[in-house]
Enzyme design. Sequence first.
Site, PDB file in Angstrom:
ATOM      1  N   SER A   1    -128.703 -37.332  80.282  1.00  0.00           N
ATOM      2  CA  SER A   1    -128.934 -36.830  81.625  1.00  0.00           C
ATOM      3  C   SER A   1    -127.887 -35.853  81.999  1.00  0.00           C
ATOM      4  CB  SER A   1    -129.032 -37.949  82.621  1.00  0.00           C
ATOM      5  OG  SER A   1    -130.160 -38.728  82.374  1.00  0.00           O
TER       6      SER A   1
ATOM      7  N   PHE B   1    -130.085 -30.037  89.998  1.00  0.00           N
ATOM      8  CA  PHE B   1    -130.931 -30.976  89.271  1.00  0.00           C
ATOM      9  C   PHE B   1    -130.211 -31.501  88.035  1.00  0.00           C
ATOM     10  CE2 PHE B   1    -133.794 -27.948  91.290  1.00  0.00           C
ATOM     11  CZ  PHE B   1    -134.833 -28.724  91.788  1.00  0.00           C
ATOM     12  N   ASP B   2    -130.356 -32.784  87.778  1.00  0.00           N
ATOM     13  CA  ASP B   2    -130.064 -33.336  86.466  1.00  0.00           C
ATOM     14  C   ASP B   2    -131.157 -32.852  85.514  1.00  0.00           C
ATOM     15  OD1 ASP B   2    -129.092 -34.938  84.394  1.00  0.00           O
ATOM     16  OD2 ASP B   2    -130.277 -36.660  85.041  1.00  0.00           O
ATOM     17  N   GLY B   3    -130.942 -33.006  84.204  1.00  0.00           N
ATOM     18  CA  GLY B   3    -131.907 -32.523  83.231  1.00  0.00           C
ATOM     19  C   GLY B   3    -132.895 -33.570  82.756  1.00  0.00           C
TER      20      GLY B   3
ATOM     21  N   ASP C   1    -131.497 -39.094  87.732  1.00  0.00           N
ATOM     22  CA  ASP C   1    -132.234 -40.316  87.415  1.00  0.00           C
ATOM     23  C   ASP C   1    -131.343 -41.531  87.271  1.00  0.00           C
ATOM     24  OD1 ASP C   1    -132.337 -40.813  83.935  1.00  0.00           O
ATOM     25  OD2 ASP C   1    -131.224 -39.193  84.879  1.00  0.00           O
TER      26      ASP C   1
END
Length: 318
Positions: free
Chosen positions: A318, A164-166, A279
Amino acid sequence: MGVSLSDKLVVAISSRALFDFEEENRVFETGDLAAYEALQRARLNVPAQPGVAFALIRKLLALNDAAHHVEVVILSRSDPISGLRAFSSCREHGLDIQRGVFTRGSAPWRYLLPLNASLFLSANPDDVRGALDAGFPAARVFPRVDANSETIAGRNAGEIRIAFDGDAVLFSDEAEQIFQRDGLGAFVSHERDNRELPLAQGPLKPLLEALHRLQKLADANAQMRIRTALVTARSAPAHERAIRTLMAWNIEIDEAMFLGGLDKGPFLREFEPDFFFDDQIRHCESARSVTATGHVASGVANAKTPANGPAAQVTIAS
């Protein structure tokens, strides 16, 4: 007692994200619905080939035992008769998928609420945006760079790996908004000053939470386990707030990569995830040649970005 999905990880997935229906979709996008349906009917007995998210779904279903922890539902714009091919393809590939909703061109995401879905994967950007705007975890599945290209998705047979990106994915995009408005110095200062204040949740936090619950159950399952990673452009000192946020949520991740703007692709190649969520279009473009990738069209980085277009802004958080 009635049937309920409330205690399960429910993944809703479009038929085009699960199987390779790109040729059929090109006919669908011409607007000739009759021609599309005729093509699908002609191929009812031809099993579809695996699509981009197939490896992830197969592994998630492998978590099921007598308790049946995971439910996968096909949620598709296809017509019900075309749905026959999707179900027969599931049977051919040994996927235990029993539920489906087929809307014949209408937006399918409105059925995510009664499904109690923790994730919606679709190749249709409008459906993903609709789901995200309505508050559901969702990502647009990126097609492979080349239809014949191989990625690392599906490796590590005994482990589900998800990265996952943050910001704007697991976390809110509040820090990114500060960067866009006031610049890098203000962003770093804000994150350092607020390092003990948890970030608000982002659109995919419910998915990570559900995976964390499953992870605890899967620890005793020798056949399939779950491994998660945070892969973010944050770097020290902004890293601290991200970790403290996960601690406040009582969620553990296995790996964290604070890359300070480095290309994420090479790091994903080493982690070998079955799926990666981000995102930003530019990170998705880098990642999709490595593994199955989903674009989470959320936050300020996507506020003025067409779903199919290049990112309009440079981002740091991100």
